[in-house]
Design an enzyme around this catalytic site. Structure first.
Site, PDB file in Angstrom:
ATOM      1  N   TYR A 276       3.916   4.978  11.503  1.00 49.81           N
ATOM      2  CA  TYR A 276       4.196   3.549  11.690  1.00 49.81           C
ATOM      3  C   TYR A 276       5.096   2.915  10.631  1.00 49.81           C
ATOM      4  O   TYR A 276       5.335   1.723  10.667  1.00 49.81           O
ATOM      5  CB  TYR A 276       2.887   2.742  11.804  1.00 49.81           C
ATOM      6  CG  TYR A 276       1.903   3.003  10.672  1.00 49.81           C
ATOM      7  CD1 TYR A 276       2.038   2.365   9.446  1.00 49.81           C
ATOM      8  CD2 TYR A 276       0.842   3.884  10.841  1.00 49.81           C
ATOM      9  CE1 TYR A 276       1.148   2.599   8.425  1.00 49.81           C
ATOM     10  CE2 TYR A 276      -0.060   4.138   9.814  1.00 49.81           C
ATOM     11  CZ  TYR A 276       0.097   3.480   8.613  1.00 49.81           C
ATOM     12  OH  TYR A 276      -0.785   3.720   7.594  1.00 49.81           O
TER      13      TYR A 276
ATOM     14  N   ARG B 173       0.870  -1.178   0.000  1.00 50.11           N
ATOM     15  CA  ARG B 173       0.000   0.000   0.000  1.00 50.11           C
ATOM     16  C   ARG B 173       0.907   1.229   0.000  1.00 50.11           C
ATOM     17  O   ARG B 173       1.546   1.528   1.008  1.00 50.11           O
ATOM     18  CB  ARG B 173      -0.861  -0.043   1.268  1.00 50.11           C
ATOM     19  CG  ARG B 173      -2.073   0.864   1.266  1.00 50.11           C
ATOM     20  CD  ARG B 173      -2.653   0.966   2.669  1.00 50.11           C
ATOM     21  NE  ARG B 173      -1.820   1.798   3.501  1.00 50.11           N
ATOM     22  CZ  ARG B 173      -1.694   1.674   4.817  1.00 50.11           C
ATOM     23  NH1 ARG B 173      -2.331   0.729   5.472  1.00 50.11           N
ATOM     24  NH2 ARG B 173      -0.898   2.474   5.495  1.00 50.11           N
TER      25      ARG B 173
ATOM     26  N   HIS C  57      -3.337   4.608   4.853  1.00 54.82           N
ATOM     27  CA  HIS C  57      -4.535   3.756   4.846  1.00 54.82           C
ATOM     28  C   HIS C  57      -5.691   4.458   4.134  1.00 54.82           C
ATOM     29  O   HIS C  57      -6.348   3.898   3.264  1.00 54.82           O
ATOM     30  CB  HIS C  57      -4.909   3.408   6.282  1.00 54.82           C
ATOM     31  CG  HIS C  57      -6.206   2.683   6.405  1.00 54.82           C
ATOM     32  ND1 HIS C  57      -6.389   1.402   5.927  1.00 54.82           N
ATOM     33  CD2 HIS C  57      -7.406   3.049   6.937  1.00 54.82           C
ATOM     34  CE1 HIS C  57      -7.637   1.017   6.165  1.00 54.82           C
ATOM     35  NE2 HIS C  57      -8.269   1.999   6.772  1.00 54.82           N
TER      36      HIS C  57
END
Ligand SMILES: Cc1ncc(C[n+]2csc(CCOP(=O)(O)OP(=O)(O)O)c2C)c(N)n1
Ligand SMILES: Cc1ncc(C[n+]2csc(CCOP(=O)(O)OP(=O)(O)O)c2C)c(N)n1
Ligand SMILES: [Mg+2]
Ligand SMILES: [Mg+2]
Lengths: 390, 342, 390, 342
Positions: free
Chosen positions: A284, A271, A275
């Protein structure tokens, strides 16, 4: 013989006569994700298909950037981008026949668009004017599914129903790596295998479930290794290699179509964006990791292959880009218009017939809307007092 | 033969039947009439279900129409959603009330909403049969009254029969409904009997209509499912105390029959809601509140509630102390402020 | 370094650098259930252990027949017999240390009893006087669990908590073949593997979930094959071979204890009785199948071994039988007494402190009980108006 | 320094804080004070939760105390049960209301009952934090008001703050409680601000006590969580219409503070229950019914309800028509039969 009776009539026999019910060996995935582009297998790939995949990847990337831009302009409530995952999205759409069904998750609007759905309809949920922006039966695309993995049993039930009816229909269901941890994933795969339902499960392992990396999600050798526990084949594929994903999915779809039952496909991808636009990925993961994946971009991989084989000239590239830009311009233009909403739609389709309670409540809202319209206040929309036929 | 004569003949041919048999017959007739009806659940096949409601269905219609599923309730309901998406009409059996909880997400987030989410394009005509309530000496997790959860979920119909005839009629209507129905079967009435002729033309009760089981003038007992016979008994016992009680069997919690209920309470001026489910947060609150909203100036006393205590369902040896019985109902009736008015 | 940080710091890397996270080969079960009795391995078996297993099997069988008899006398509301499965029940109890925890299902009262729990306490649930008849913490036995597979995440959480606290505690959780289809099975095994929790999952595959045979439950080669999908070892064992079950479970317990994480053990066995006394097994299976399993009875298998090796003389047999009969007689005698119940207990322990609502309700019941006691009617028990300290 | 002086100093040091920050601080202080407290959930670690409530906890207390779990809600709550069985005090975060549904079976069949099932031997001090309600423009499944489900389940406490200070105090009390608590966090108040000094000694509110947020004599608004500020606004607006409204913030739905509520309604003689949750089968029914039971002869009008419509939660662009607002509350107040009495 009915569908349900076709299964082997296995009965537990005393351990002296025990045997495995199926040979596990053919169910296990290879140790490496399957690849086509840049390998010998590429030589066998259908050139026309590669061209189509390429056009769709470029269009898909453009769709992703356009949708992301729309969030910044406040035209989408939220957008979970599939940038970097276009090979999976596009291949999932292209392997299906018209009569087959697609079961997308919230991230898979691109798969729906690549299948031919109007992007505006695909984005209705994320714009926020209604939950599902299209007729699922008309397009054979289930509603975009947000509660994780809950769409998987739907795909199994639908495929099973089609088989019971004797229809040649395959269902392809999409889910993320995080979604594989949900109980519904387990129950769906088990039902599918027991019923030999014509379903293909496509797991896009994009490395993260929001902020949670795969190593906190599972300790399995690979997600594809889960398949053997259900008695179905597990396949591991390079999810950024559009030709490979297409081939593996095609095989799985064919197997399902021919009565061979379900397949679990894990596509290893990444990805590239956060998100959703509301997420902050820097919390993160580091840039280095993201950058490393840029070399493995699905468009890049295919472009390299096509170029090396002389299949991509400037004309073709321009045409592909033009098509993508036209789609984006049209999308932008149409999304910039305010959708025409009628608040009275709230009471539509809760039940086949409105209950007396809902009639009372609808009357209340109608009165409120009329009152505020009369007050000359910028009336809260559609106060014509009638339910729209929408 | 005239209708009257036919009816008389049918009545004559009536034999005692249990509620379980009537439910089974409703499934059978639905399967026979409509090829899109499919029954699925745990042990619904050769075993005929743990309450034998589906007895004989697999034999008559084959495994494809009445199917033993793997043991996974979310999976059962989730696949039923998919089947309904493809145009089938699944009837799902949950083995016991508490074992429907694993399917909660599918029920709330999909079954109840799919029609609305898709603006009517994809209705889900699914019937979820849930045996519920106590009084059968079941060990824990086998006697929950879970109707409050379903009532609180827009998009579901919630139906529950109290008689053999209604069991048939309401289940037929639920299966025929184009909306999802949670069909709650009162476990302790499975073996209740009534004279019933399964071969006579059966009334298919419309969903959403309460029925006055006993007319009376002193006060109204509002109840449903397993508590209906208890209320009928209480009403008989009340005669000795000088009360003429009306008993309304709600039959459908959603949609709620405000008309019948309010009419009764306006007539009697007093009401008690009776159910097994826990009182706090249970169906009685909604019922009492809406009756009060509609009948406030007709009420001589607040609408009272007789319900299960606010405790986890008790073990078999103690359940009789928990379940609303005749005495507790009459105690509540006695508290309806008889000195205050008519 | 904390427990959670001990995991590998796997990050998804681009497919060129892909590798399986663990080698699947050692996780896969053998193709045949592991056996000891009647094989060469038996020679290595500890004779003292075999003797203890034998005594417990005989006692366990007697317990099963006695409990079944109690259902006929109306002294138990229901009894799910573990006749035929005693080897699993007993071995599960015997492999654990005192500080370890057992997580039984409704069928596993025998495992609790073999661990030392008073049979009357073990049967409280099934008699119907209370839900759990013992203090789980005192005995390190979780409440008998009825909602299928829901005890499995509990076992994982408890084992994880113990590990966090630095305690040397292993949890052994029992579940049936049917229970493996539930989502909670999946989620529990996944959590256990990701957290490397010291848990052993024992699946008793007894061929049926009530009436549903294994072939309608799963299409997997074996249930033990599910393990690889979680990244834990799967072991297949002859569930009627007490020595084999003990050995496989012991290994798994040791691995867990040493930080090696969870194991999934499938014990192949057979449910000789109906699902419970309320069930009619003739509806779904034939006598022949049941009879075939009689030759593979766990007591028979062990008796044969012990006899051949001269470890079972008449004195020993008599002593074992005597002990079993004494247990049964005591159980019968105590179960024939009516339990002493106080209805006011209904309001005990709903919350740490009674809410005002519960106080009102308790007062109501107390008044009812007093009234009916006064009426001289056979008062509905315990109308002393005080909550018992139970 | 005297208590009064200390309080004054603390107030002076107060700075604007959001509810999300106060919740985070409550978690932090609980983790710091009690080594048995563990936080677990999806994305609660480095990300700090999607609402940033757990921000910094993993950094401060390590991954063992604040743990990112695999993505499986039943697994999260189920493992929390096991942790609590071993003496820990887990605080579970459910990412959104609708994503708590997969954990429903664990919640109903185990969390709520374990103490009772084991006769007190095994209490489960688990706090389940559930962000709930709408008003934040969330797409479907992100705005459910699921409190009715929890209220209908004996054995659970159900708590919800409406102010920054209560967010801290009630969460501390919930974590300290030896009973399981469903702690409902009103999403749209996460960013609401108040002056608050995190370093001052904080009041830990006891669970189970409602608070009168505004005194008034005309009628009582009974409300909680996200609807409290709306009711306060309505009360201010009502002044112009000549109504002096009392506003009661329930704070705890279970246990329910009958005393405070009944006292208020007896004083005012009129009441409206206001909540976002669907009306039918929602908390309002229970509240209206129990108020009526207790205050019948003090009531000038039936207790009315202003609630979300009985529909699945609407899409972002339509939610403002669904949510109870000031006008709808005042309309209800106007219907309290002012001609009839005092
Ligand atoms: C049942 C459920 N729990 C939680 C969420 C909240 N949520 C939305 S997306 C997401 C992460 C999903 O990760 P993955 O399955 O890997 O899919 P990806 O987003 O990477 O495509 C979470 C936790 C949800 N939608 N449904
Ligand atoms: C969640 C749930 N669903 C359904 C049931 C009802 N039920 C009780 S036992 C059983 C069969 C269990 O089979 P298996 O797991 O193989 O265990 P066995 O009874 O054979 O020991 C069923 C369906 C239940 N207890 N829990
Ligand atoms: Mg992912
Ligand atoms: Mg079994």
């Amino acid at each position: 013989m009915t569908v349900m009776e076709q299964r082997g009539v296995y009965r537990p026999t005393p351990p002296p006569a025990w045997q495995l019910r199926t040979d596990p060996a053919p169910l296990l995935p290879d140790a490496e994700p399957y690849r086509v582009l840049g390998t010998e297998a590429a030589g066998k790939a259908d050139e026309e298909l590669l061209g189509r995949l390429y056009a769709q990847l470029v269009r898909g990337r453009r769709y992703n950037t356009q949708a992301t831009a729309l969030t910044k302009q406040g035209r989408l409530a939220v957008y979970p981008s599939s940038t970097g995952q276009e090979a999976c999205e596009v291949a999932a759409a292209l392997v299906l026949q018209d009569r087959d069904w697609l079961f997308p998750s919230y991230r898979d609007t691109l798969a729906a668009v690549a299948r031919g759905l109007d992007p505006v309809q695909a984005l209705t949920l994320l714009r926020g004017d209604w939950h599902t922006g299209y007729d699922p039966r008309e397009h054979r695309i289930a509603p975009l599914c947000t509660p994780l993995a809950t769409q998987l049993p739907h795909a199994v039930g639908l495929a099973h129903a089609a088989r019971l009816k004797g229809d040649d229909v395959v269902a392809l269901a999409m889910v993320g790596d995080g979604g594989t941890s949900e109980g519904d994933f387990h129950e769906a795969l088990n039902f599918a295998a027991v019923w030999r339902a014509p379903v293909v499960f496509l797991v896009q392992n994009n490395g993260f479930a929001i902020s949670v990396p795969l190593d906190k999600q599972t300790a399995a050798p690979s997600l594809a290794h889960k398949a053997v526990g259900y008695g179905m084949p597990g396949r591991l594929v390079d999810g950024n290699d559009a030709a490979a994903v297409h081939e593996v999915l095609s095989e799985a779809v064919s197997r399902a179509r021919e009565g061979g039952g379900p397949t679990l496909v894990e596509a290893v991808t990444y990805r590239m964006e956060a998100h959703t636009n509301a997420d902050d990925a820097t919390r993160y993961r580091g840039d280095a990791e993201v950058e490393a994946w840029r070399d493995h971009d699905p468009i890049l991989l295919l472009e390299r292959e096509l170029t090396e084989r002389g299949l991509l000239d400037e004309d073709r590239t321009r045409a592909v880009r033009y098509d993508a830009e036209a789609m984006a311009a049209d999308l932008r233009e149409r999304m910039n218009r305010d959708p025409d909403l009628d608040p009275m739609d709230l009471f539509g389709h809760v039940y086949a017939e409105q209950t007396s309670q809902l009639r009372e409540q609808a009357a209340q809202l109608r009165a409120e809307l009329e009152a505020s319209a009369e007050e000359g206040a910028e009336g809260a929309g559609g106060a014509d007092g009638e339910e729209s036929g929408r | 033969m005239s209708t009257v004569a036919a009816e008389r003949a049918a009545k004559k041919a009536a034999k005692p039947a249990t509620m379980a048999q009537a439910l089974g017959r409703a499934l059978r007739d639905s399967l026979a009439e409509d090829p899109t009806v499919h029954v699925l659940g745990e042990d619904v096949g050769v075993l005929g279900g743990v309450f034998r409601v589906t007895d004989g269905l697999t034999k008559e219609f084959g495994e494809d129409r009445c199917t033993d599923t793997p043991l996974a309730e979310a999976g059962i309901l989730g696949t039923a959603v998919g089947m309904a998406m493809y145009g089938l009409r699944p009837v799902v059996e949950m083995q016991f009330d508490a074992f429907a909880y694993p399917a909660f997400e599918q029920l709330i987030s999909h079954v109840a909403r799919m029609r609305n989410r898709t603006q009517g394009a994809m209705p889900l005509p699914i019937t979820v049969r849930v045996p519920y309530g106590g009084g059968i000496g079941g060990v824990e997790h086998h006697s929950d009254s879970s109707e409050a959860y379903y009532m609180a979920t827009p998009g579901l119909h919630v139906v529950t029969p109290a008689t053999v005839a209604d069991a048939y009629g309401l289940l037929r209507a639920s299966i025929a409904s184009d909306d999802p129905v949670v069909f709650l079967e009162p476990k302790r009435l499975y073996w209740s009997k009534a004279d019933w002729n399964p071969d006579a033309p059966q009334a298919v009760e419309p969903i959403g209509r309460a029925v006055v089981r006993r007319t009376g003038r002193s006060a109204t007992l509002l109840t449903y499912g397993p508590s209906v016979p208890v209320c009928m008994e209480a009403a008989e016992a009340a005669v000795a105390e000088g009360w003429d009680l009306e008993v309304v069997d709600l039959r459908s919690l959603v949609p709620f029959d405000d008309e019948t209920v309010a009419a009764s309470v306006r007539r009697t001026g007093r009401a008690v809601v009776v159910h097994e489910s826990n009182g706090f947060g249970g169906p009685g609150g909604e019922i009492a509140a809406r009756v009060t909203e509609r009948c406030f100036h007709h009420l001589e006393a607040p609408v009272l509630r007789v319900a299960g205590f606010d405790i986890p369902y008790p073990p078999p040896m103690l359940e009789r102390h928990h379940l609303p019985g005749v005495d507790r109902i009459l105690d509540a009736v006695a508290r309806l402020q008889w000195e205050a008015g008519s």
